[in-house]
Design an enzyme around this catalytic site. Structure first.
Site, short mmCIF file in Angstrom:
data_model
loop_
_atom_site.label_atom_id
_atom_site.label_comp_id
_atom_site.label_asym_id
_atom_site.label_seq_id
_atom_site.Cartn_x
_atom_site.Cartn_y
_atom_site.Cartn_z
CB ILE A 224 8.84 10.20 -0.15
CG1 ILE A 224 9.54 9.11 0.41
CG2 ILE A 224 9.33 10.85 -1.44
CD1 ILE A 224 9.88 8.01 -0.71
CB VAL B 254 10.35 7.72 4.07
CG1 VAL B 254 10.66 6.89 3.06
CG2 VAL B 254 9.63 6.84 5.26
CE LYS C 250 9.63 2.88 6.22
NZ LYS C 250 8.92 1.71 6.89
CG ASP D 178 -0.22 -1.34 11.09
OD1 ASP D 178 -1.55 -0.87 11.31
OD2 ASP D 178 0.80 -0.56 10.99
#
Length: 382
Positions: free
Chosen positions: A77, A85, A105, A209
């Site tokens: 995904i 992931v 992950k 971020d």
């Protein structure tokens, strides 16, 4: 750059470690590799005001391999330069009840071998250390981790709660998804702001971020911030630079507000040069002008409150002021958003079509306008 140090004796509570499951893992020597590598990153301790940790589960590699059908590409995904992931299914911690859908992950092997120089791995570790002790409704939840080959290897797999509706990025910018309704956008904006306010003012953590791809959405479109690899510890309370340092990172929130209003990326090289940079383009149609509706996402049609949209744009402008000292605190942003949304809900008939001054012909005929806020907006983040 300071990073987060989770495994420090300073964060024992009355002689107890803050994550007992990790203590057990050390007894099996499977997790000691991370303890050594995190110490090599920085001599600073974890943020001073971090609350009590929640427990992290320790998974075996075989568990997560089964959870992802041996990392089946059909379950992938997401992918970046240093991780993949996957969607997976695990058993609940008590082994009772229905299986739990999660996001897993997996760090690339080449990132492990070049750890001391690979930024991706450092970001990975910072995220482990941070999410291992912090919990908030608007931050992604880290469930657990897995080291692969014993005590000398850092955790190469992390297990997060699964976010059914992917990220804000998908819904704003990808044509495969229908346009986000106005009501949903008004749900996402304050939730993201609350997450930032918690980081900035609850923990004095600078989240560097903030962008649509790091705003994840659950099955009800509630937002949760992710991507904490670049987050750093802010100044101590009382530091004369604390407000300026934290406010310097509210700039990104202002950019995302305009992305949500316009349905456009901050930079889009496929557009004509005059429209390529979002902030340059929106400055020509400030919130108080008749041209303002020209920046609104066409996918919304007329199903939004023009008054609320103008106020959100003004709030974005405040976050984009050249001087960080002039920008509001995130707690002030949250309160202002609550007021805007309340007014929007109370005046639900305040749609674009109810504003004759905002007709398409007037937009095309109007000249670029500026106001005291937008005139000071800067393009790059300082």
């Amino acid at each position: 750059m300071k990073t987060f140090q989770y495994f420090k004796d300073k964060f024992r509570s009355k002689g107890k470690r803050s994550a007992p499951e990790l203590t057990e893992e050390r007894k099996s020597e499977e997790y000691s590799g991370l303890d050594r590598t995190t110490k090599s990153l920085s001599s600073e301790s974890f943020p001073r005001s971090i609350p009590k940790a929640h427990n992290l589960r320790v998974f075996s590699f075989s568990e997560l391999r089964r959870a992802t059908r041996d990392f089946d590409p059909l379950l992938a995904i997401g992918r970046s330069s240093f991780e993949d992931v996957y969607k997976g299914t695990i058993k609940p911690a008590d082994a009772k009840g229905e299986p739990l859908v999660v996001a897993i992950k997996k760090l690339h092997k080449d990132s492990i071998f070049s750890f001391h120089i690979h930024l991706g791995t450092k970001e990975w570790l910072a995220e482990v250390q941070f999410l291992g002790v912090v919990e908030h409704p608007n931050l992604i939840k880290l469930i657990g981790h897995c080291a692969v080959n014993g005590k000398r290897e850092i955790p190469r797999l992390l297990v997060y709660e699964f976010m059914q509706n992917k990220s804000l990025d998908y819904h704003l910018f990808q044509s495969a998804f229908p346009p986000l309704p106005w009501k949903t956008r008004l749900q996402i904006i304050p939730g993201a702001a609350q997450g930032l306010a918690y980081l900035h003012e609850g923990l004095a953590v600078i989240y560097r971020d903030f962008k649509p791809s790091n705003v994840l959405l659950d099955d009800k479109f509630n937002p949760k911030l992710s991507g904490f690899g670049l987050a750093t510890e802010g100044p101590m309370a009382g530091d004369t630079h604390v407000s300026t340092d934290l406010k310097s990172h509210i700039w990104g929130f202002g950019v995302v507000l305009y992305e949500i209003l316009s349905g456009r990326r901050s930079i889009d090289r496929e557009l004509p040069q005059a429209k390529e940079l979002l902030l340059h383009w929106v400055k020509r149609s400030p919130a108080g002008s008749k041209k303002f509706i020209s920046i609104m996402d066409p996918g919304l049609g007329n199903q939004y409150s023009i008054g609320a949209a103008r106020e959100i744009a003004r709030l974005a402008d405040a976050g984009l002021l050249t001087s960080p000292e002039g920008r509001p605190k995130m707690s002030e942003v949250v309160e202002r958003l609550k007021q805007i949304i309340q007014v929007s809900e109370e005046g639900s008939a305040d749609k674009m079509e109810s504003h004759p001054e905002a007709s398409e012909s007037e937009i095309k005929a109007g000249e670029p306008e500026t106001n005291s806020n937008t005139a000071e907006i800067m393009t790059p983040d300082p």
